[in-house]
Design an enzyme around this catalytic site. Structure first.
Site, short mmCIF file in Angstrom:
data_model
loop_
_atom_site.label_atom_id
_atom_site.label_comp_id
_atom_site.label_asym_id
_atom_site.label_seq_id
_atom_site.Cartn_x
_atom_site.Cartn_y
_atom_site.Cartn_z
CE LYS A 112 1.32 1.56 -2.90
NZ LYS A 112 0.54 2.75 -2.60
CE LYS A 195 2.58 -1.85 4.19
NZ LYS A 195 2.73 -0.52 3.68
CE LYS A 198 -9.21 -2.97 1.59
NZ LYS A 198 -10.17 -2.89 2.68
#
Ligand code: TYM
Length: 332
Positions: A112, A195, A198
């Site tokens: 991230k 995976k 979002k």
């Protein structure tokens, strides 16, 4: 009864199929056998900047979806993380027990923060796992139902629980991750090697649970498979088909071998058409129930207020013991 705790972030729009199959479905099952605490983790959510009005709306939306998915406020304690101040208080103690290097090795943080850039990365994003550890320890949790992507954070939680117990005296059980082999990682429909997520999936690759049922069906039908035609569960060789079989099997209760047999010689089209129907049949009532809860914010907020009160009573007691063990002078 053993304790379970888990959390989910209030995201814009809706939860996706990975959230449901990997985590929320287990929450619903475990509330029958465990003393369950489930939280909409809004504090975690602001580690990446959020619009305030949207965050508030998405927090209610998340709670409504959890109820619609089957979390039962008479069986489980459902609450909003920021309603229980002890989470941030406990988090500080956990931060002081966490090594800088240890936190730096968290792969979710590395991924991230790489995306956000150095100045775009908040310190909160770095300490996020410590807050998660605090969430879990405050409830003396025995098991934590999550998807595979949270395994490393659970490993950290176990280490911190042991470290606390060793340094300050036995207090916390060392929590076990409850990650199902079958559904711990649901894959992107367009790129079944990564995976469903979002932040990373394309709109076509992600099944949003509150999408129009017709749009959901369309996404399933256009899922990427392979150039072969054989319907067989083989995650390495045939990730696309295997992902579809996992979803099918979980939502219907049919075994994978049973499905392989059912679709022997039939080709991917038949599998996708039927699965589209299975998923549509699941999302349609889910969507209606979510709308009902959203249409009655008083009831919804009442459920959350009751949940927060119950959570607070447990968390406050744990925090008081922690403060005492750490050596803080009690306020007179
Ligand atoms: P979050 O909000 O990103 O995801 C919620 C849950 O969904 C699971 N999940 C998946 N499972 C299978 N396949 C996928 N493709 C998939 N994508 C997401 C996640 O593993 C998670 O279980 N940090 C956590 C929230 C949290 C928490 C906690 C969890 C905060 N405190 C304490 C457990 C205990 C998170 O951001 O999950």
């Amino acid at each position: 009864r053993p304790r379970v705790f888990s959390g989910i972030q209030p995201t814009a729009g809706s939860f996706h199929l990975g959230n449901y199959l990997g985590a929320v479905r287990q929450w619903v099952a475990l509330q029958e056998t465990h003393d369950a605490f489930y939280s909409v983790v809004d504090l975690h959510s602001i580690t990446i900047a959020k619009d305030p009005a949207e965050l508030r709306a998405n927090t209610r939306l998340a709670a409504a979806q959890l109820l619609a998915a089957g979390v039962d406020p008479d069986r489980a304690t459902l609450f909003v993380q920021s309603h229980v101040a002890e989470h941030t208080q406990m988090s500080w103690v956990v931060e002081c027990l966490t090594g800088f290097g240890e936190a730096s090795r968290m792969t979710q943080f590395k991924d991230k923060s790489a995306k956000q850039g150095n100045d775009g990365t908040s310190v909160g994003l770095f300490t996020y796992p410590a807050l998660m550890v605090a969430d879990i320890l405050l409830y003396h949790t025995n098991e934590v139902p999550v998807g595979e992507d949270q395994r490393q954070h659970l490993e950290l939680t176990r280490n911190i629980a042991e470290r606390f117990n060793a340094r300050y005296g036995e207090l916390f059980p060392v929590p076990e991750p409850h990650i199902l082999k079958e559904t711990g990682k649901i894959y992107d429909l367009q790129d079944p090697t990564v995976k469903m997520s979002k932040s990373a999936s394309t709109p076509k690759g992600i099944v949003e649970l509150l999408d129009e049922p017709k749009a959901v069906a369309k996404k399933i039908k256009s899922a990427v498979t392979d150039t072969d035609t054989v319907i067989r569960y083989a995650p390495e060789e045939k990730p696309g088909v295997s992902n579809l079989l996992t979803v099918y099997s979980t939502l219907t209760g049919a075994g994978i071998p049973e499905l392989e047999e059912k679709y022997a010689g039939k080709g991917y089209g038949a599998l996708k058409t039927d699965l589209a129907e299975v998923v549509t049949e699941w999302v349609t009532p889910f969507r209606e129930r979510t709308q009902e809860y959203l249409g009655d914010p008083e009831t919804l907020d009442g459920i959350l207020a009751k949940g927060a009160e119950k959570a607070r009573s447990v968390a406050a007691e744990t925090l008081a013991t922690v403060y005492d063990k750490v050596g803080f002078l009690p306020a007179k």
